[in-house]
Design an enzyme around this catalytic site. Structure first.
Site, PDB file in Angstrom:
ATOM      1  N   VAL A 138       0.832  -1.202   0.000  1.00  0.00           N
ATOM      2  CA  VAL A 138       0.000   0.000   0.000  1.00  0.00           C
ATOM      3  C   VAL A 138       0.876   1.266   0.000  1.00  0.00           C
ATOM      4  CG1 VAL A 138      -1.606   1.368   1.410  1.00  0.00           C
ATOM      5  CG2 VAL A 138      -2.018  -1.053   1.046  1.00  0.00           C
ATOM      6  N   GLU A 163      -7.754   2.366   2.475  1.00  0.00           N
ATOM      7  CA  GLU A 163      -7.312   2.110   1.098  1.00  0.00           C
ATOM      8  C   GLU A 163      -8.091   0.920   0.533  1.00  0.00           C
ATOM      9  OE1 GLU A 163      -5.308   3.790  -1.085  1.00  0.00           O
ATOM     10  OE2 GLU A 163      -6.306   2.269  -2.286  1.00  0.00           O
ATOM     11  N   LEU A 206      -7.385  -0.304  -2.725  1.00  0.00           N
ATOM     12  CA  LEU A 206      -6.706  -0.861  -3.904  1.00  0.00           C
ATOM     13  C   LEU A 206      -6.626  -2.382  -3.831  1.00  0.00           C
ATOM     14  CD1 LEU A 206      -3.646  -1.872  -3.006  1.00  0.00           C
ATOM     15  CD2 LEU A 206      -3.130   0.534  -3.174  1.00  0.00           C
ATOM     16  N   GLU A 236      -4.378  -5.673  -4.919  1.00  0.00           N
ATOM     17  CA  GLU A 236      -3.079  -6.090  -5.443  1.00  0.00           C
ATOM     18  C   GLU A 236      -3.310  -6.655  -6.856  1.00  0.00           C
ATOM     19  OE1 GLU A 236      -0.987  -8.653  -2.683  1.00  0.00           O
ATOM     20  OE2 GLU A 236      -1.234  -7.179  -1.099  1.00  0.00           O
ATOM     21  N   GLY A 246      -7.863 -15.777   0.157  1.00  0.00           N
ATOM     22  CA  GLY A 246      -6.627 -15.702   0.948  1.00  0.00           C
ATOM     23  C   GLY A 246      -6.122 -14.281   0.897  1.00  0.00           C
ATOM     24  N   CYS A 280      -5.444  -9.408   3.205  1.00  0.00           N
ATOM     25  CA  CYS A 280      -6.533  -8.553   3.711  1.00  0.00           C
ATOM     26  C   CYS A 280      -7.764  -9.318   4.188  1.00  0.00           C
ATOM     27  CB  CYS A 280      -6.913  -7.535   2.643  1.00  0.00           C
ATOM     28  SG  CYS A 280      -5.609  -6.330   2.372  1.00  0.00           S
ATOM     29  N   LYS A 329      -7.625 -11.567   7.525  1.00  0.00           N
ATOM     30  CA  LYS A 329      -7.415 -10.857   8.792  1.00  0.00           C
ATOM     31  C   LYS A 329      -8.516  -9.829   9.045  1.00  0.00           C
ATOM     32  CE  LYS A 329      -4.321  -7.054   7.462  1.00  0.00           C
ATOM     33  NZ  LYS A 329      -5.338  -6.017   7.495  1.00  0.00           N
ATOM     34  N   LYS A 351      -3.546 -14.845  -5.405  1.00  0.00           N
ATOM     35  CA  LYS A 351      -4.347 -14.538  -6.593  1.00  0.00           C
ATOM     36  C   LYS A 351      -3.386 -14.142  -7.705  1.00  0.00           C
ATOM     37  CE  LYS A 351      -5.314  -9.650  -5.833  1.00  0.00           C
ATOM     38  NZ  LYS A 351      -6.308  -8.623  -5.825  1.00  0.00           N
ATOM     39  N   ARG A 360       0.644 -14.326   1.253  1.00  0.00           N
ATOM     40  CA  ARG A 360       0.074 -14.348   2.600  1.00  0.00           C
ATOM     41  C   ARG A 360      -1.289 -15.057   2.571  1.00  0.00           C
ATOM     42  NH1 ARG A 360       1.339  -8.074   4.155  1.00  0.00           N
ATOM     43  NH2 ARG A 360       0.982  -7.780   1.935  1.00  0.00           N
TER      44      ARG A 360
HETATM   45  N1  LIG Z   1      -2.040  -5.171   0.524  1.00  0.00           N
HETATM   46  C1  LIG Z   1      -3.252  -4.747   0.160  1.00  0.00           C
HETATM   47  O1  LIG Z   1      -3.785  -5.122  -0.877  1.00  0.00           O
HETATM   48  C2  LIG Z   1      -3.985  -3.781   1.027  1.00  0.00           C
HETATM   49  C3  LIG Z   1      -5.105  -3.103   0.501  1.00  0.00           C
HETATM   50  C4  LIG Z   1      -5.784  -2.204   1.291  1.00  0.00           C
HETATM   51  C5  LIG Z   1      -5.377  -1.990   2.604  1.00  0.00           C
HETATM   52  N2  LIG Z   1      -4.307  -2.676   3.104  1.00  0.00           N
HETATM   53  C6  LIG Z   1      -3.888  -2.386   4.492  1.00  0.00           C
HETATM   54  O2  LIG Z   1      -2.774  -1.509   4.432  1.00  0.00           O
HETATM   55  C7  LIG Z   1      -1.866  -1.794   5.507  1.00  0.00           C
HETATM   56  C8  LIG Z   1      -0.492  -2.093   4.961  1.00  0.00           C
HETATM   57  O3  LIG Z   1      -0.592  -3.265   4.182  1.00  0.00           O
HETATM   58  P1  LIG Z   1       0.568  -3.722   3.196  1.00  0.00           P
HETATM   59  O4  LIG Z   1       0.032  -4.895   2.444  1.00  0.00           O
HETATM   60  O5  LIG Z   1       1.088  -2.559   2.459  1.00  0.00           O
HETATM   61  O6  LIG Z   1       1.658  -4.214   4.258  1.00  0.00           O
HETATM   62  P2  LIG Z   1       3.189  -4.590   3.963  1.00  0.00           P
HETATM   63  O7  LIG Z   1       3.542  -5.572   5.000  1.00  0.00           O
HETATM   64  O8  LIG Z   1       3.367  -4.906   2.528  1.00  0.00           O
HETATM   65  O9  LIG Z   1       3.965  -3.215   4.236  1.00  0.00           O
HETATM   66  C9  LIG Z   1       4.144  -2.636   5.483  1.00  0.00           C
HETATM   67  C10 LIG Z   1       5.513  -1.949   5.507  1.00  0.00           C
HETATM   68  O10 LIG Z   1       5.638  -1.255   6.737  1.00  0.00           O
HETATM   69  C11 LIG Z   1       6.998  -1.346   7.166  1.00  0.00           C
HETATM   70  N3  LIG Z   1       7.080  -1.024   8.580  1.00  0.00           N
HETATM   71  C12 LIG Z   1       6.786  -1.781   9.652  1.00  0.00           C
HETATM   72  N4  LIG Z   1       6.992  -1.100  10.783  1.00  0.00           N
HETATM   73  C13 LIG Z   1       7.434   0.127  10.438  1.00  0.00           C
HETATM   74  C14 LIG Z   1       7.823   1.279  11.147  1.00  0.00           C
HETATM   75  N5  LIG Z   1       7.797   1.308  12.475  1.00  0.00           N
HETATM   76  N6  LIG Z   1       8.249   2.340  10.443  1.00  0.00           N
HETATM   77  C15 LIG Z   1       8.291   2.332   9.097  1.00  0.00           C
HETATM   78  N7  LIG Z   1       7.929   1.267   8.371  1.00  0.00           N
HETATM   79  C16 LIG Z   1       7.509   0.175   9.017  1.00  0.00           C
HETATM   80  C17 LIG Z   1       7.369  -2.760   6.803  1.00  0.00           C
HETATM   81  O11 LIG Z   1       8.777  -2.917   6.742  1.00  0.00           O
HETATM   82  C18 LIG Z   1       6.678  -2.910   5.448  1.00  0.00           C
HETATM   83  O12 LIG Z   1       7.538  -2.543   4.384  1.00  0.00           O
HETATM   84  C19 LIG Z   1      -2.513  -2.921   6.306  1.00  0.00           C
HETATM   85  O13 LIG Z   1      -3.292  -2.394   7.331  1.00  0.00           O
HETATM   86  C20 LIG Z   1      -3.406  -3.584   5.268  1.00  0.00           C
HETATM   87  O14 LIG Z   1      -4.491  -4.250   5.863  1.00  0.00           O
HETATM   88  C21 LIG Z   1      -3.600  -3.540   2.338  1.00  0.00           C
END
Ligand SMILES: NC(=O)c1ccc[n+]([C@@H]2O[C@H](COP(=O)([O-])OP(=O)(O)OC[C@H]3O[C@@H](n4cnc5c(N)ncnc54)[C@H](O)[C@@H]3O)[C@@H](O)[C@H]2O)c1
Length: 432
Positions: free
Chosen positions: A11, A149, A151, A153, A258, A261, A264, A322, A329
């Site tokens: 994200v 968000e 979006l 993947e 799976g 998102c 969890k 997917k 994950r």
């Molecule tokens: N992946 C998706 O499709 C998606 C879509 C919508 C919403 N979300 C939500 O967005 C959030 C992030 O998801 P994601 O998939 O991008 O996670 P991700 O695990 O891909 O990315 C999280 C990043 O945060 C970094 N991080 C951890 N602790 C940190 C800190 N203290 N300071 C700076 N960086 C730090 C990690 O190193 C990692 O790079 C979650 O809450 C998720 O539910 C994800």
């Protein structure tokens, strides 16, 4: 505008890159030094279609930079996005330690007015917790906005640049105005920026994901029932989907949802319910049905091999949860592979993007092939677990030559049953 994005994962990196694309100056912060080094060297650390082009262009234009320093992020950004992980805790709730830890540090570092925007998926009431964590140390004014968000993947860049809607939860006029200004270039076609209170915004995200997970799960149950009564889920799906109240999307049955998102988020909403004296019975069912669905092919495989999988060579096409992502994950493929391994089968897998992530997780427990056909060499059966488009029109005669046993277990209903049977395969799919 000057933007900092804290957390540069799926994200955060897409958000940062796409915000730079409309002319903002973006500094992306991550604690992962290796990841930051890679990005500073021009390497995109994840697979996401079209991201590489925008990434390169905005780095060259000096609108997109990377750092590990939160302090630098706070100095740079007027708007600070939090795109941090909110993983499942042991009890199913969302673990807020990353969000609240960063909020605490922001409180210590903040020197002038900032808008802190929560993009992570968080339970109702989190923005109040973030406000409190910052306020504990902060000596200046700030606002906290909830901006979930949506979006997907695999389509993340497109979804960010052309969102169907943008949800902003804010009780500050000043912050709302800034958010509207920032997002205006993305809604030129007239899609709405929906302003609401923070709690409603937080819940909108969980409600949306849980609804979609329930839709998938409902269809999976219909598919399972089709098998019992001799109906064809493809026909039922088309019959249902043409009703505009239902819609055609998210009606494809398979081996469960799976990813990072849905699993969890459904659990976190269920847990949020419990914490607020509400029992979400429908979510209980969704969670349980999906856990069963991930392994729905296993009894069929056992049955085919007379309950003796020892030494059987199983090819697996698709590991990502997917298509068009390298994200593994909660991928159904991994649940299936674990079960097949425990019964003594040998696995050879192929996935266009996710193999290195699986290698890190499973090491040498399974074999990895260089191509979809290489995975089939001497296989007793093929299991399809991700609907990558390259699997959609395979050369069946080549497959037949390579495989020892001519059986396909298709968890994604990629082919017409009669076509595969005509090619001389036993074909077992979902709900048909
Ligand atoms: N992946 C998706 O499709 C998606 C879509 C919508 C919403 N979300 C939500 O967005 C959030 C992030 O998801 P994601 O998939 O991008 O996670 P991700 O695990 O891909 O990315 C999280 C990043 O945060 C970094 N991080 C951890 N602790 C940190 C800190 N203290 N300071 C700076 N960086 C730090 C990690 O190193 C990692 O790079 C979650 O809450 C998720 O539910 C994800």
């Amino acid at each position: 505008m000057k933007i900092a994005v804290i957390g540069t994962g799926y994200v955060g990196l897409v958000t940062g890159t796409c915000l730079a694309e409309t002319g903002n100056e973006v500094l992306c912060i991550d604690i992962d030094q290796e990841k930051v080094n890679k990005m500073q060297n021009g390497e995109v650390p994840i697979y996401e279609p079209h991201l590489d082009v925008l990434f390169e262009r905005n780095i060259k234009a000096n609108r997109l930079r990377f750092s590990t320093s939160l302090e630098e992020g706070l100095e740079h950004g007027d708007i600070i996005f939090l795109a941090l992980p909110t993983p499942e805790d042991e009890d199913g709730s969302a673990d807020l330690k990353y969000i609240l830890g960063v909020a605490d540090n922001i409180g210590k570092l903040i020197k002038d007015y900032k808008v802190i925007v929560d993009k992570s998926t968080v339970p109702v009431g989190t923005s109040d917790k973030v406000k409190a964590a910052i306020a504990k140390h902060a000596k200046v004014e700030f606002d906290v906005v909830s901006n979930p968000e949506f979006l997907r993947e695999g389509f993340a860049v497109d979804d960010f640049l052309k969102p169907e809607r943008i949800v902003v939860g804010s009780s500050s006029e000043r912050a709302t105005k800034l958010m509207e200004k920032l997002y205006k270039p993305y809604v030129r076609s007239g899609n709405p920026i929906i302003i609401m209170d923070e709690k409603s915004a937080e819940l909108t995200k969980y409600a949306s994901n849980s609804f979609l997970a329930a839709k998938i799960t409902f269809m999976n149950e219909i598919a399972n029932f089709c098998e019992k009564v001799g109906a064809d889920v493809d026909k039922v799906r088309i019959g249902m989907g043409t009703d505009s109240r239902i819609g055609k999307r998210f009606l494809f049955p398979g081996i469960g949802y799976g990813g990072s998102c849905f699993p969890k988020d459904v659990k976190a909403l269920h847990k949020s319910g419990q914490e607020n004296n509400y029992n979400f019975k429908i979510l209980d069912a969704v969670i349980n049905v999906n856990a069963r669905q991930k392994l729905v092919l296993i009894p069929k495989i056992e049955n085919h091999f007379d309950n003796d999988l020892k030494g059987k060579n199983i090819a697996v096409w698709g590991l990502a949860f997917k298509p068009e992502t390298d994200d593994i994950r909660e991928a159904p493929s991994l649940y299936m592979i674990e079960e097949l391994l425990s019964q003594g089968a040998n696995i050879t897998a192929f996935d266009p993007e996710a193999m290195s992530n699986v290698k890190r997780k499973l090491g040498t427990k399974i074999n990895f092939a260089n191509s979809m056909y290489e995975a089939l060499k001497d296989a007793d059966a093929l299991v399809i677990s991700t609907e990558w488009s390259i699997f959609r029109t395979p050369d069946f005669s080549k497959m037949k030559d390579l495989m020892v046993g001519h059986t396909i277990f298709d968890g994604r209903n990629l082919y017409e049953v009669k076509d595969v049977v005509n090619e001389g395969f036993k074909y077992i799919s979902i709900g048909r």
